[in-house]
Structure formats: structure tokens, C-alpha cells
Motif scaffolding. Structure first.
Motif, PDB file in Angstrom:
ATOM      1  N   VAL A  60      -6.071  26.043 -34.428  1.00 44.45           N
ATOM      2  CA  VAL A  60      -7.503  26.127 -34.722  1.00 44.45           C
ATOM      3  C   VAL A  60      -8.247  26.992 -33.704  1.00 44.45           C
ATOM      4  N   TRP A  61      -8.206  26.651 -32.543  1.00 44.95           N
ATOM      5  CA  TRP A  61      -8.684  27.344 -31.275  1.00 44.95           C
ATOM      6  C   TRP A  61      -8.270  28.815 -31.241  1.00 44.95           C
ATOM      7  N   ALA A  62      -7.026  28.942 -31.424  1.00 40.13           N
ATOM      8  CA  ALA A  62      -6.486  30.419 -31.304  1.00 40.13           C
ATOM      9  C   ALA A  62      -7.163  31.416 -32.327  1.00 40.13           C
ATOM     10  N   ALA A  63      -7.484  30.869 -33.470  1.00 42.78           N
ATOM     11  CA  ALA A  63      -7.991  31.537 -34.549  1.00 42.78           C
ATOM     12  C   ALA A  63      -9.387  31.922 -34.240  1.00 42.78           C
ATOM     13  N   LEU A  64     -10.168  31.102 -33.733  1.00 44.43           N
ATOM     14  CA  LEU A  64     -11.472  30.980 -33.215  1.00 44.43           C
ATOM     15  C   LEU A  64     -11.747  32.337 -31.928  1.00 44.43           C
ATOM     16  N   SER A  65     -10.741  31.933 -31.023  1.00 42.28           N
ATOM     17  CA  SER A  65     -11.036  32.836 -29.798  1.00 42.28           C
ATOM     18  C   SER A  65      -9.967  33.926 -29.668  1.00 42.28           C
ATOM     19  N   ASP A  66      -9.192  34.163 -30.842  1.00 39.92           N
ATOM     20  CA  ASP A  66      -7.993  35.321 -30.628  1.00 39.92           C
ATOM     21  C   ASP A  66      -7.200  35.140 -29.467  1.00 39.92           C
ATOM     22  N   ALA A  67      -6.801  33.947 -29.001  1.00 42.72           N
ATOM     23  CA  ALA A  67      -6.028  33.563 -28.096  1.00 42.72           C
ATOM     24  C   ALA A  67      -4.401  33.672 -28.387  1.00 42.72           C
ATOM     25  N   ARG A  68      -3.759  33.775 -27.245  1.00 39.50           N
ATOM     26  CA  ARG A  68      -2.361  33.781 -27.509  1.00 39.50           C
ATOM     27  C   ARG A  68      -1.711  32.372 -27.134  1.00 39.50           C
ATOM     28  N   ILE A  69      -0.720  32.005 -27.876  1.00 42.33           N
ATOM     29  CA  ILE A  69       0.035  30.767 -27.751  1.00 42.33           C
ATOM     30  C   ILE A  69       1.332  30.610 -27.157  1.00 42.33           C
ATOM     31  N   ILE A  70       1.598  29.871 -26.239  1.00 42.93           N
ATOM     32  CA  ILE A  70       2.839  29.928 -25.589  1.00 42.93           C
ATOM     33  C   ILE A  70       3.470  28.479 -25.310  1.00 42.93           C
ATOM     34  N   ALA A  71       4.676  28.158 -25.288  1.00 41.12           N
ATOM     35  CA  ALA A  71       4.956  26.828 -24.896  1.00 41.12           C
ATOM     36  C   ALA A  71       5.231  26.901 -23.409  1.00 41.12           C
ATOM     37  N   ALA A  72       4.814  25.722 -22.741  1.00 44.76           N
ATOM     38  CA  ALA A  72       5.021  25.675 -21.221  1.00 44.76           C
ATOM     39  C   ALA A  72       6.457  26.032 -20.813  1.00 44.76           C
ATOM     40  N   THR A  73       7.277  25.810 -21.468  1.00 46.53           N
ATOM     41  CA  THR A  73       8.602  25.920 -21.021  1.00 46.53           C
ATOM     42  C   THR A  73       9.120  27.237 -21.031  1.00 46.53           C
ATOM     43  N   ASP A  74       8.284  28.099 -21.914  1.00 45.39           N
ATOM     44  CA  ASP A  74       8.703  29.733 -21.871  1.00 45.39           C
ATOM     45  C   ASP A  74       7.848  30.238 -20.979  1.00 45.39           C
ATOM     46  N   LEU A  75       7.134  29.823 -20.143  1.00 44.47           N
ATOM     47  CA  LEU A  75       6.408  30.441 -18.988  1.00 44.47           C
ATOM     48  C   LEU A  75       7.109  31.021 -18.161  1.00 44.47           C
ATOM     49  N   GLU A  76       8.310  30.527 -17.598  1.00 45.97           N
ATOM     50  CA  GLU A  76       9.447  30.979 -16.559  1.00 45.97           C
ATOM     51  C   GLU A  76       9.809  32.178 -17.252  1.00 45.97           C
ATOM     52  N   GLY A  77       9.632  33.431 -16.313  1.00 49.75           N
ATOM     53  CA  GLY A  77      10.240  34.463 -16.840  1.00 49.75           C
ATOM     54  C   GLY A  77       9.223  35.396 -17.576  1.00 49.75           C
ATOM     55  N   SER A  78       8.278  34.775 -17.803  1.00 50.13           N
ATOM     56  CA  SER A  78       7.279  35.372 -18.792  1.00 50.13           C
ATOM     57  C   SER A  78       6.268  36.465 -17.823  1.00 50.13           C
ATOM     58  N   ASP A  79       5.606  37.349 -18.535  1.00 45.57           N
ATOM     59  CA  ASP A  79       5.025  38.510 -17.815  1.00 45.57           C
ATOM     60  C   ASP A  79       3.472  37.646 -17.809  1.00 45.57           C
ATOM     61  N   ILE A  80       3.123  37.071 -16.642  1.00 46.60           N
ATOM     62  CA  ILE A  80       1.873  36.477 -16.349  1.00 46.60           C
ATOM     63  C   ILE A  80       0.527  37.327 -16.513  1.00 46.60           C
ATOM     64  N   PRO A  81       0.762  38.307 -15.801  1.00 50.01           N
ATOM     65  CA  PRO A  81      -0.440  39.145 -15.635  1.00 50.01           C
ATOM     66  C   PRO A  81      -0.912  39.798 -17.182  1.00 50.01           C
ATOM     67  N   ASP A  82       0.357  39.890 -17.995  1.00 50.32           N
ATOM     68  CA  ASP A  82       0.017  40.552 -19.256  1.00 50.32           C
ATOM     69  C   ASP A  82      -0.546  39.201 -20.122  1.00 50.32           C
ATOM     70  N   LEU A  83       0.027  37.964 -20.106  1.00 50.18           N
ATOM     71  CA  LEU A  83      -0.674  37.021 -20.603  1.00 50.18           C
ATOM     72  C   LEU A  83      -2.152  36.892 -20.550  1.00 50.18           C
ATOM     73  N   ALA A  84      -2.510  36.916 -19.182  1.00 54.21           N
ATOM     74  CA  ALA A  84      -3.781  36.687 -18.603  1.00 54.21           C
ATOM     75  C   ALA A  84      -4.818  37.899 -19.202  1.00 54.21           C
ATOM     76  N   ARG A  85      -4.401  38.652 -19.932  1.00 48.94           N
ATOM     77  CA  ARG A  85      -5.231  39.676 -20.317  1.00 48.94           C
ATOM     78  C   ARG A  85      -6.254  39.202 -21.807  1.00 48.94           C
ATOM     79  N   GLU A  86      -5.812  38.040 -22.110  1.00 52.26           N
ATOM     80  CA  GLU A  86      -6.548  37.187 -23.036  1.00 52.26           C
ATOM     81  C   GLU A  86      -6.632  35.814 -22.981  1.00 52.26           C
ATOM     82  N   SER A  87      -7.372  35.242 -23.715  1.00 54.12           N
ATOM     83  CA  SER A  87      -7.423  33.611 -23.533  1.00 54.12           C
ATOM     84  C   SER A  87      -6.184  32.997 -24.048  1.00 54.12           C
ATOM     85  N   VAL A  88      -5.770  32.314 -23.538  1.00 59.80           N
ATOM     86  CA  VAL A  88      -4.162  31.586 -23.682  1.00 59.80           C
ATOM     87  C   VAL A  88      -4.216  29.989 -23.766  1.00 59.80           C
ATOM     88  N   ALA A  89      -3.566  29.420 -24.781  1.00 60.71           N
ATOM     89  CA  ALA A  89      -3.080  28.192 -25.082  1.00 60.71           C
ATOM     90  C   ALA A  89      -1.755  27.891 -24.531  1.00 60.71           C
TER      91      ALA A  89
END
Length: 222
Positions: A60-89
Motif C-alpha cells: 500500500v505504501w509503495a503504491a503511494l510513494s513510488d517506493a522500491r521493496i526489498i527483503a532485508a536478506t537481499d541487502l547483502e550484495g545489493s547496490d545500496i547507492p542505487d537503492l537509495a535514489r528513491e524511497s525504500v521498504a
């Protein structure tokens, strides 16, 4: 007569705002999600037991805010600066208690998202202090975040949750089935999920409709 083969059918979970039933157990959390531009510090934690609606509120929030959604377990190895370019759940932060690298990634994501002027939503089971986080800086950030708690369901919410779980599986139980389940089952979202799954499997294997009698067999077998 040979037993009917069980076919695994897709479960289409409805996660839109119109599919979210409001009750005293979740009204505060929904209100905070819908008022997301006013979050203190630009961040919010949704805490609740498994199956309580955390993921639904995230969508519901992602639809309101155009946020990206990611599982915490998938954060390791993710491109954090790229994720941070928009709101994130970030979902299920409690699941990274044993992953220092994922905790470090969440810490940096937290700082970068807020520095970029975006918002951050994090979910987990229980209060942040009970997630088992071992990175002190991350733990302090999480403990300094507003927490919206989802409570265990009352009768009305439990009835709606059961109806939604059946609907997600394209199942239509007899009208007296859900009232019976509400009176007899353990009062938790996880118990509701397991009961619906068991009834789905038993109905398929025996080629029977989902009735109170079938529900009684499942309840008594547990």
C-alpha cells in the motif's frame, strides 16, 4: 478408486489498498502509512507477527510513494547507492540477525535514503530491540524510529483474513465454515494461513467442497 492428484495452483495475493480491511488491530498502522509524508525523521517501522499484514501495508505504501521493496536478506550484495535514489521498504529486518553484512548494508541504506530526502519503511516481527541486531549503530537507528504495531486479530478481522486467504486461492468455502473456524482455531494470523492451506490440500485430494465438516476434521487433527 485412485486418489485424485494434488495440483499446486498459484496463490494470487491481493495487496491493494481496497483489499486491506481496517480494524482496531491495524487502524493505527494504516493511518501512519497513509500519512507517510509526515513521518518523523522520514522513516517508520511496522512491527507485527507473521501474517499480520505487514507485507500488505508495504505494498500500500509503495503504491503511494513510488517506493522500491526489498527483503532485508537481499541487502547483502545489493547496490545500496542505487537503492537509495528513491524511497525504500525493507521487509523482515529481524531475519538478518545472523548476517553482519546485511546489517551493515541496512545501516548504510538507512543513512543514504534519508540523506537523499527520501523515506524508509522497515518491517519486522516484534520490537526492534528484540530483532537480535548486533550492529550498535543500526540498532540505535532502529530504536530511534517510530513503530506502528499490528496486533493479533479480533473476531471481525480474523473472519476477513480467512475470507481473503480463501479468495487468494480461488476457494469458496460454505458460508458456515469461516464462523466455525473463528470460534475453534488458535487466534493468530499464522494459524489462519495454515488452516486455509490444509483445507485447500484436503479439498483437492478428496475432491470435496470446503465445508464446516471438512474444517472440523482439520481442526480436530491438529
Amino acid at each position: 478408486m485412485s486418489k485424485q492428484l494434488n495440483l499446486t495452483l498459484p496463490v494470487r495475493t491481493a495487496l491493494g489498498r481496497d483489499d486491506f480491511f481496517v480494524s482496531p488491530a491495524n487502524a493505527m498502522a494504516l493511518g501512519l502509512v497513509e500519512g507517510w509524508p509526515n513521518w518523523s525523521g522520514g522513516k517508520l517501522i511496522i512491527s507485527g507477527p507473521s501474517g499480520s499484514g505487514k507485507t500488505h501495508l508495504v505494498h500500500v505504501w509503495a503504491a503511494l510513494s513510488d517506493a522500491r521493496i526489498i527483503a532485508a536478506t537481499d541487502l547483502e550484495g545489493s547496490d545500496i547507492p542505487d537503492l537509495a535514489r528513491e524511497s525504500v521498504a525493507v521487509e523482515d529486518a529481524h531475519a538478518i540477525a545472523d548476517s553482519p553484512d546485511a546489517q551493515n548494508a541496512l545501516f548504510h541504506l538507512h543513512n543514504l535514503v534519508l540523506a537523499e530526502g527520501h523515506t524508509l519503511l522497515v518491517t519486522g516481527e516484534g520490537q526492534p530491540g528484540h530483532w537480535g541486531l548486533t550492529l550498535p549503530d543500526l540498532l540505535s537507528r532502529m530504536q530511534g524510529t517510530t513503530v506502528a504495531s499490528l496486533e493479533q486479530p479480533d473476531d471481525m478481522l480474523l473472519s476477513v483474513v480467512l475470507a481473503k486467504l480463501f479468495s487468494d486461492r480461488q476457494l469458496a468455502p460454505h458460508p458456515d465454515t469461516i464462523p466455525y473456524l473463528v470460534k475453534q482455531m488458535d487466534r493468530s494470523f499464522e494459524a489462519a494461513r495454515q488452516l486455509v492451506e490444509q483445507l485447500d490440500q484436503l479439498s483437492l485430494s478428496e475432491q470435496r467442497p470446503i465445508t464446516r465438516a471438512l474444517a472440523k476434521r482439520v481442526i480436530e487433527s491438529d
